[in-house]
Design an enzyme around this catalytic site. Structure first.
Site, PDB file in Angstrom:
ATOM      1  N   HIS A  47      18.751 -28.665 -62.596  1.00 13.28           N
ATOM      2  CA  HIS A  47      17.942 -29.846 -60.987  1.00 13.28           C
ATOM      3  C   HIS A  47      18.538 -30.369 -60.228  1.00 13.28           C
ATOM      4  O   HIS A  47      18.879 -29.402 -59.009  1.00 13.28           O
ATOM      5  CB  HIS A  47      16.721 -30.505 -60.828  1.00 13.28           C
ATOM      6  CG  HIS A  47      16.278 -31.023 -59.612  1.00 13.28           C
ATOM      7  ND1 HIS A  47      15.259 -30.037 -59.108  1.00 13.28           N
ATOM      8  CD2 HIS A  47      15.712 -32.211 -58.887  1.00 13.28           C
ATOM      9  CE1 HIS A  47      14.877 -30.711 -58.499  1.00 13.28           C
ATOM     10  NE2 HIS A  47      15.405 -32.162 -58.397  1.00 13.28           N
ATOM     11  N   ASN A  59      14.134 -34.221 -49.825  1.00  9.52           N
ATOM     12  CA  ASN A  59      13.841 -32.778 -50.496  1.00  9.52           C
ATOM     13  C   ASN A  59      15.028 -32.134 -49.861  1.00  9.52           C
ATOM     14  O   ASN A  59      15.112 -32.062 -49.718  1.00  9.52           O
ATOM     15  CB  ASN A  59      12.685 -31.847 -49.713  1.00  9.52           C
ATOM     16  CG  ASN A  59      11.265 -33.148 -50.284  1.00  9.52           C
ATOM     17  OD1 ASN A  59      11.600 -33.106 -52.063  1.00  9.52           O
ATOM     18  ND2 ASN A  59      10.378 -32.759 -50.252  1.00  9.52           N
ATOM     19  N   HIS A 118      15.238 -24.527 -55.268  1.00  9.80           N
ATOM     20  CA  HIS A 118      14.060 -25.050 -55.958  1.00  9.80           C
ATOM     21  C   HIS A 118      14.118 -23.217 -56.324  1.00  9.80           C
ATOM     22  O   HIS A 118      13.519 -22.924 -56.777  1.00  9.80           O
ATOM     23  CB  HIS A 118      12.417 -25.242 -55.376  1.00  9.80           C
ATOM     24  CG  HIS A 118      12.087 -26.963 -55.429  1.00  9.80           C
ATOM     25  ND1 HIS A 118      11.737 -26.882 -55.377  1.00  9.80           N
ATOM     26  CD2 HIS A 118      13.214 -27.780 -56.294  1.00  9.80           C
ATOM     27  CE1 HIS A 118      11.211 -28.894 -55.417  1.00  9.80           C
ATOM     28  NE2 HIS A 118      12.192 -28.559 -56.330  1.00  9.80           N
ATOM     29  N   LYS A 170       6.557 -39.610 -57.885  1.00  8.54           N
ATOM     30  CA  LYS A 170       5.987 -38.284 -58.369  1.00  8.54           C
ATOM     31  C   LYS A 170       5.783 -37.741 -59.581  1.00  8.54           C
ATOM     32  O   LYS A 170       6.780 -38.016 -60.511  1.00  8.54           O
ATOM     33  CB  LYS A 170       7.158 -37.452 -57.640  1.00  8.54           C
ATOM     34  CG  LYS A 170       6.662 -37.256 -55.976  1.00  8.54           C
ATOM     35  CD  LYS A 170       7.738 -35.815 -55.375  1.00  8.54           C
ATOM     36  CE  LYS A 170       7.558 -36.095 -53.803  1.00  8.54           C
ATOM     37  NZ  LYS A 170       8.333 -34.953 -53.923  1.00  8.54           N
ATOM     38  N   GLU A 196      22.116 -36.412 -56.784  1.00 10.36           N
ATOM     39  CA  GLU A 196      21.115 -36.752 -55.873  1.00 10.36           C
ATOM     40  C   GLU A 196      22.093 -38.411 -55.296  1.00 10.36           C
ATOM     41  O   GLU A 196      21.403 -39.065 -54.541  1.00 10.36           O
ATOM     42  CB  GLU A 196      19.556 -37.593 -56.727  1.00 10.36           C
ATOM     43  CG  GLU A 196      19.255 -36.143 -57.324  1.00 10.36           C
ATOM     44  CD  GLU A 196      18.026 -35.722 -56.175  1.00 10.36           C
ATOM     45  OE1 GLU A 196      17.591 -36.184 -55.666  1.00 10.36           O
ATOM     46  OE2 GLU A 196      17.337 -34.789 -56.740  1.00 10.36           O
ATOM     47  N   LYS A 246      15.643 -44.539 -52.046  1.00  4.64           N
ATOM     48  CA  LYS A 246      14.462 -43.847 -51.997  1.00  4.64           C
ATOM     49  C   LYS A 246      13.393 -44.937 -52.029  1.00  4.64           C
ATOM     50  O   LYS A 246      12.347 -44.519 -51.577  1.00  4.64           O
ATOM     51  CB  LYS A 246      14.697 -42.995 -53.811  1.00  4.64           C
ATOM     52  CG  LYS A 246      13.522 -42.733 -53.788  1.00  4.64           C
ATOM     53  CD  LYS A 246      13.535 -41.599 -54.522  1.00  4.64           C
ATOM     54  CE  LYS A 246      12.289 -40.944 -55.453  1.00  4.64           C
ATOM     55  NZ  LYS A 246      12.483 -39.416 -56.477  1.00  4.64           N
ATOM     56  N   ARG A 270      -8.066 -40.155 -66.992  1.00  7.02           N
ATOM     57  CA  ARG A 270      -8.392 -40.746 -65.392  1.00  7.02           C
ATOM     58  C   ARG A 270      -7.722 -41.923 -65.019  1.00  7.02           C
ATOM     59  O   ARG A 270      -8.070 -42.400 -63.774  1.00  7.02           O
ATOM     60  CB  ARG A 270      -9.647 -40.484 -64.759  1.00  7.02           C
ATOM     61  CG  ARG A 270     -10.937 -39.484 -64.943  1.00  7.02           C
ATOM     62  CD  ARG A 270     -12.382 -38.989 -63.896  1.00  7.02           C
ATOM     63  NE  ARG A 270     -12.786 -38.584 -64.368  1.00  7.02           N
ATOM     64  CZ  ARG A 270     -13.516 -38.501 -65.427  1.00  7.02           C
ATOM     65  NH1 ARG A 270     -14.290 -39.775 -65.875  1.00  7.02           N
ATOM     66  NH2 ARG A 270     -15.356 -37.428 -65.788  1.00  7.02           N
ATOM     67  N   HIS A 309      16.204 -29.387 -51.256  1.00  9.20           N
ATOM     68  CA  HIS A 309      15.618 -29.108 -52.622  1.00  9.20           C
ATOM     69  C   HIS A 309      14.929 -27.949 -52.025  1.00  9.20           C
ATOM     70  O   HIS A 309      14.303 -26.876 -53.561  1.00  9.20           O
ATOM     71  CB  HIS A 309      14.410 -30.352 -52.629  1.00  9.20           C
ATOM     72  CG  HIS A 309      14.896 -31.222 -53.396  1.00  9.20           C
ATOM     73  ND1 HIS A 309      16.244 -32.002 -52.818  1.00  9.20           N
ATOM     74  CD2 HIS A 309      14.195 -31.915 -54.532  1.00  9.20           C
ATOM     75  CE1 HIS A 309      15.707 -32.523 -53.642  1.00  9.20           C
ATOM     76  NE2 HIS A 309      14.867 -33.224 -54.711  1.00  9.20           N
ATOM     77  N   GLU A 321       3.980 -38.841 -49.058  1.00 12.19           N
ATOM     78  CA  GLU A 321       4.232 -37.086 -47.818  1.00 12.19           C
ATOM     79  C   GLU A 321       3.967 -37.126 -47.156  1.00 12.19           C
ATOM     80  O   GLU A 321       3.716 -35.556 -46.849  1.00 12.19           O
ATOM     81  CB  GLU A 321       5.826 -36.296 -49.115  1.00 12.19           C
ATOM     82  CG  GLU A 321       6.276 -34.979 -48.587  1.00 12.19           C
ATOM     83  CD  GLU A 321       6.756 -34.821 -50.270  1.00 12.19           C
ATOM     84  OE1 GLU A 321       7.720 -35.578 -50.872  1.00 12.19           O
ATOM     85  OE2 GLU A 321       7.112 -34.144 -49.575  1.00 12.19           O
ATOM     86  N   ARG A 329       8.892 -39.233 -46.231  1.00 12.18           N
ATOM     87  CA  ARG A 329       9.231 -39.277 -47.125  1.00 12.18           C
ATOM     88  C   ARG A 329       9.975 -37.357 -48.091  1.00 12.18           C
ATOM     89  O   ARG A 329      10.971 -37.002 -48.759  1.00 12.18           O
ATOM     90  CB  ARG A 329       8.298 -39.587 -48.316  1.00 12.18           C
ATOM     91  CG  ARG A 329       8.173 -39.060 -50.087  1.00 12.18           C
ATOM     92  CD  ARG A 329       6.979 -39.617 -50.887  1.00 12.18           C
ATOM     93  NE  ARG A 329       8.115 -39.842 -52.143  1.00 12.18           N
ATOM     94  CZ  ARG A 329       7.780 -39.954 -53.571  1.00 12.18           C
ATOM     95  NH1 ARG A 329       6.346 -40.410 -53.172  1.00 12.18           N
ATOM     96  NH2 ARG A 329       8.292 -39.501 -55.095  1.00 12.18           N
TER      97      ARG A 329
END
Lengths: 361, 361
Positions: free
Chosen positions: A265, A245, A252, A143, A185, A227, A121, A248, A237, A241
């Site tokens: 990517h 993307n 994606h 992330k 990026e 960033k 955890r 993206h 997010e 935030r």
């Protein structure tokens, strides 16, 4: 000259160090002092290049240091390989005070981060990004996650590292294609947040592609500043935030449609920004000339600007499963102007116009 | 009469509702109003009993409601079955605004909670615990996770539910063995935090074993009060929260050594408390008479008090991998006195004395 940037997240704040040969400096890894043991997670490509040097640095803390070496590539960012991390952690006596160190690109960083988030955890981890993409993007912001056959990064956690150590010299061994993917990026950060930075990028394509240390140092620092400011304002997010993307949602769809690992990517994001720019223009935010300029900058980084022709219906399907949808409605990041992004729903008909105009449909 | 308890965790605070036939009351599920869709995660045993009634309640919100039915048992608390949840969420259009509802015992609650924690990096969930163990323990406090072949709950997250709805009438369908297993945790709460509550438990074994609603209502409420006070003080188990693990270090060793699913978790914890009481006595905290009294209370709940005979070395090995170890040192929860617990290291030699005296070694 090493540069230091503090990501401001209250009691989860952490430093980003940017400079040459940082993996040899024990000072930067001092969070390891309180660790019971240290596990370096890396891959078969990066391990032969840097694992031994990093190991030597980490051994100065007098703890057990062990490497976990995974296969290299986006297609391995799945549960099966995450499980290999857990297996080794448990086999070799890791506990709640264990420190994980991610040595590699975005895949290693995301997987190590998620392993750290969920092992017992939650344990601490350090990011040592060795690709440009990871240095300017994925290692910053907390992330973490893995892919699911039905979507990218569908399973994961927000889990902040205790330090990010961006060694610019590790970029010298990066294949040209991956360097370009990282520059996508960098371009994105200029496009969404800083028009002057975009001007600088446009003027410095050559030194950036040649991996010039001064140019790269500025590109990495400014990207991390942009960033981390966005992440500090919106860690989980809820709002701003999501502007990170940009490119993206389309990107994606390209990655998923081609099968993960076909396009890098950053390549998919670069091409996604071409579509995002076209869409922003169609929504009367930026001019055709501005969209074309952004496309040229992306192209100048040796990135693909022509999307794969999946057809409009398939693109919409692929984007529907993307996690930026909200109550079934796809949310697009668009450029209000160069240097400023916003998030909104867009009618399918307009998206289809963009897909058709760019050759995607 | 329904009772309500608020777990105080700042912006992650949530209510626990305790009463009869609560699954029929839409009011209690009002957090679903803002959900895009609702997925009920349950198992093959509980689904035929309560899924339809819960479904009817949830359908009043006018959202898509879908059930995900897993096999029943601790041995299914693994990645493979967690993956079944993710598969269905993605196949049937779940997004970040989806609400998960855990309908079942501790296994369902832990798995659903971890699915909620990690699906798209976090969605909301509601706990509807249908076993006593889940109502008095696992549904409260935000610990979620799955087992690893090398250890219990080794992979997971802290993720708080938005509500816990403990319907006492669902306990009426519980097998006697599971009711007893739940009572082990009730006894534990008295032993570690409230000597008067332990007196009450001792005097009310019969109505509790008969699942009398008034007795059960008090047992569940007082257990939730004790647990939530501890959790509020120490959400991520930096200190006092670990006292809730009384009986668990030995108990996890029993569960792991027997193979998960052989002993119920509560049975292992009950027996673990017998060992913990013996150890507390050996450390000169509680008297032999107090340890014997606690053993008798555990026995009065029809719980096993004789540990499996694995041998001392095997017990120590099994406990070593338990996540309560710190820098290789096993941390034991012991009773300073009846109603007060503390955490400390204990020399192996003393632990072996307890293991020998209780027939474990």
């Amino acid at each position: 000259m090493m540069k230091t940037l503090e990501v401001d997240l209250g009691n989860r704040s952490y430093p980003i160090y940017i400079g040459a040969d940082l993996i040899d400096q024990p000072d930067l890894f001092k969070a390891c002092e309180k660790a019971s043991s240290i596990f370096v997670v890396t891959n078969t490509t990066v391990a032969p290049l840097y694992a031994q040097r990093l190991n030597k640095t980490l051994e100065t803390f007098g703890k057990k240091v062990r490497a976990i070496v995974l296969p290299d590539g986006e297609s391995y960012k799945d549960w099966k390989n995450l499980q290999l991390i857990f297996d080794d952690l448990l086999k070799f006596g890791a506990d709640r005070q264990t420190m994980l160190v991610a040595l590699g690109g975005g895949v290693i960083g995301d997987m190590t981060g998620f392993a750290a988030a969920s092992f017992m955890r939650g344990v601490r981890f350090i990011q040592v990004p060795t690709t440009l993409l990871a240095q300017v993007d994925s290692s910053v912001g907390g992330k973490t996650g893995i892919n699911h056959p039905l979507g990218k990064n569908m399973i994961g956690a927000f889990h902040q590292p205790v330090a990010v150590i961006a060694d610019l010299n590790t970029l010298k061994t990066l294949p040209a294609r991956e360097l370009s993917a990282g520059l996508a990026e960098v371009v994105k950060h200029g496009a969404i947040a800083d028009a002057k930075f975009l001007d600088w990028i446009e003027a410095n394509a050559k030194p950036l592609l040649a991996c010039d240390t001064d140019a790269m140092s500025h590109a990495v620092l400014r990207s991390c500043e942009i960033k981390s400011a966005v992440v500090s304002a919106d860690e989980r997010e809820g709002g701003i935030r999501a502007t990170l993307n940009f490119g993206h949602t389309f990107g994606h769809a390209i990655e998923a449609g081609m099968g993960y690992g076909e396009w890098l990517h950053g390549e998919a994001v670069g091409c996604g920004m071409v579509l995002g720019a076209d869409l922003s223009c169609r929504l009367n935010y930026i001019t055709k000339a501005e969209a074309d300029r952004l496309t040229k900058i992306i192209q100048s980084m040796n990135l693909p600007i022509a999307p794969p022709k999946f057809g409009g219906k398939r693109y919409l399907e692929l984007m529907q499963v993307d996690k930026k949808t909200e109550s079934g409605q796809i949310r697009y990041v668009v450029l209000e102007k160069i240097g400023k992004a916003q998030i909104q729903g867009v009618p399918d008909a307009q998206v289809l116009e963009t897909l058709t105009a760019t050759g995607a449909a």
